[in-house]
Design a protein around this motif. Structure first.
Motif, PDB file in Angstrom:
ATOM      1  N   SER A   1       0.834  -1.206  -0.226  1.00  0.00           N
ATOM      2  CA  SER A   1      -0.168   0.534   0.008  1.00  0.00           C
ATOM      3  C   SER A   1       0.817   1.467   0.089  1.00  0.00           C
ATOM      4  CB  SER A   1      -1.200  -0.079   1.484  1.00  0.00           C
ATOM      5  OG  SER A   1      -0.047  -0.023   2.311  1.00  0.00           O
ATOM      6  N   ARG A   2       2.249   1.158   0.183  1.00  0.00           N
ATOM      7  CA  ARG A   2       2.694   2.165   0.485  1.00  0.00           C
ATOM      8  C   ARG A   2       3.257   2.474  -0.848  1.00  0.00           C
ATOM      9  NH1 ARG A   2       7.437   1.921   3.078  1.00  0.00           N
ATOM     10  NH2 ARG A   2       7.436   0.094   3.751  1.00  0.00           N
ATOM     11  N   MET A   3       3.610   1.975  -1.515  1.00  0.00           N
ATOM     12  CA  MET A   3       4.590   1.916  -2.773  1.00  0.00           C
ATOM     13  C   MET A   3       3.874   1.568  -3.985  1.00  0.00           C
ATOM     14  SD  MET A   3       7.549   2.290  -1.868  1.00  0.00           S
ATOM     15  CE  MET A   3       8.419   2.834  -0.926  1.00  0.00           C
ATOM     16  N   PHE A   4       1.706   1.051  -3.556  1.00  0.00           N
ATOM     17  CA  PHE A   4       1.822   0.977  -5.099  1.00  0.00           C
ATOM     18  C   PHE A   4       1.305   2.037  -6.082  1.00  0.00           C
ATOM     19  CE2 PHE A   4      -2.823   0.745  -7.249  1.00  0.00           C
ATOM     20  CZ  PHE A   4      -2.437   0.366  -7.318  1.00  0.00           C
ATOM     21  N   ALA A   5       1.723   1.823  -6.877  1.00  0.00           N
ATOM     22  CA  ALA A   5       1.496   3.545  -8.082  1.00  0.00           C
ATOM     23  C   ALA A   5       2.405   4.096  -7.984  1.00  0.00           C
ATOM     24  CB  ALA A   5       0.376   3.871  -7.389  1.00  0.00           C
TER      25      ALA A   5
END
Length: 416
Positions: A81-85
């Motif tokens: 979730s921290r690194m998404f996209a």
């Protein structure tokens, strides 16, 4: 084999065991991605997708599930979730469902697992839990370390370079030591990022997209820092005025900016588009040479090698050099800066690209360089262009470099 068992775990930890996240902050998720993050940005969501995705062959499916088991305990529960996209190389497969993206995820996981016993591994692999640029550098170092291991050579990560710093790798083969410096060059130069930021401060993208206006014009030069605030205020006042006015309006700031705007619903809008008055806005022009950037990188990285003993430079070039560069011309041009650094036995350019057909192959080019191609997942291939330094004094060290970066088998059929 399970990396969880190897780390003495029965379930993945809530906190990462590999380094720590950059600045220890929770990343703010942009609103457009919030729903996608909730649905797809977790290790369990990735497992479910891999198990059900129709276009994956069984080998890639099983290796992908194993890769999730490698990364989950090392990066932590909240990492997706921290690194998404973001541009983080490990995170691409969470938003890009194409099999080659998943194959890249697998490749990196297998690099991480396959190099764990090497001296200095934790220091290098820990950068995977940092920002995308740091992670890309760590992956490049682990990639070359894995190639050296596959070639049967001993490898140390981040060895001292003898003048207060560290090289990226030390590859040993009997009595021959080869120090390696590795550099990932950005696809866009830092000056382009600064210019983009500067333009956005003067004429914010959010304002351009949110306003009911068609715009045209150009920057005539790069504004000085002292001019930015007043220029941004002038542009904002001008666009607000045009939003409630009729016809085409122009703002000219002498020797700095030409800006034309008209409302989309104005009767003269289409005529202005047809005449090229709106629809195109030219940004700040700056000078940049990818080749000169490559030459400067060679010189800078060579300074980080030990002053005695042979070295190898490995550079991951900008993406536009990865699209079938004119090999022989590039080799001849890069040999000139190499001649001035005799302790560097060779330069290797290393990149990934699509290729048809996607086959493993190696050859010697007409210019005497070695070009190697290995399939990651069709059509994605890994390529290495190894350029010998004619002035290098250590043939044994070059042989180590050739066996690490190239292949024993050499063919004569040209790569396509």
């Amino acid at each position: 084999y399970s990396i969880r068992q190897d780390l003495g775990m029965t379930s993945p930890p809530r906190q990462p065991t590999l380094g720590r996240r950059a600045k220890d902050r929770q990343r703010s998720v942009p609103t457009p991605y919030a729903e996608e993050v909730a649905r797809h940005a977790s290790w369990d969501a990735l497992r479910l997708r891999v198990q059900s995705q129709d276009d994956l062959d069984q080998n890639l499916r099983l290796r992908s599930l194993a890769a999730v088991d490698i990364f989950e305990p090392l990066l932590g529960d909240d990492w997706p979730s921290r690194m998404f996209a973001t541009r983080h190389p490990v995170a691409e497969c969470f938003h890009n469902w194409a099999p080659p993206a998943l194959a890249t995820f697998v490749r990196i996981a297998e690099l991480v697992a396959g190099t764990r016993e090497m001296a200095g591994w934790l220091q290098v692999a820990g950068r995977l839990n940092s920002d995308p640029d740091q992670a890309a550098g760590a992956i490049a170092e682990l990639t070359i370390a894995a190639r050296a291991k596959r070639a049967g050579r001993a490898v140390s990560l981040s060895p001292p370079n003898g003048h207060g710093g560290h090289s990226d790798l030390l590859i040993s083969d009997g009595g021959t030591d080869l120090y390696v410096e590795i550099c990932v060059t950005k696809a866009l130069p830092s000056i382009a990022e600064r210019i983009d930021s500067l333009e956005n401060r003067i004429f914010p993208l959010s304002a351009r997209l949110g306003a009911p206006l068609a715009c045209g014009g150009r920057f005539l030069r790069q504004p000085d820092e002292a001019e930015v605030q007043s220029l941004a205020a002038e542009v904002a006042a001008f666009t607000r005025k045009v939003e409630t006015a009729n016809g085409l309006h122009s703002l000219t700031v002498a020797n700095l900016l030409e800006l034309r705007c008209i409302r989309f619903d104005d009767p003269a809008y289409q005529t202005c588009v047809d005449q090229g008055l709106v629809g195109t806005f030219e940004g700040i022009v700056f000078a940049y040479s990818p080749f000169q950037k490559l030459v400067r990188t060679i010189r800078d990285k060579a300074r980080q090698l030990p002053t005695t003993g042979p070295g190898l430079l490995v550079i991951i070039p900008p993406s536009f050099l990865g699209q079938d560069p004119p090999t022989d011309q590039l080799v001849e041009a890069l040999r000139e800066p190499l001649r001035r650094i005799p302790r560097v036995v060779a330069l290797a350019l290393h990149w990934y690209q699509g290729a048809w057909p996607a086959v493993d192959e190696a050859l010697v080019t007409a210019s005497g360089a070695f070009l190697v191609q290995e399939v990651v997942h069709p059509p994605l291939v890994e390529r290495v262009l190894l350029i010998p330094n004619a002035t290098a004094y250590d043939n044994r060290a070059f042989d180590v470099a050739r066996r690490v970066m190239g292949k024993k088998e050499v063919s004569t059929r040209a790569l396509v």
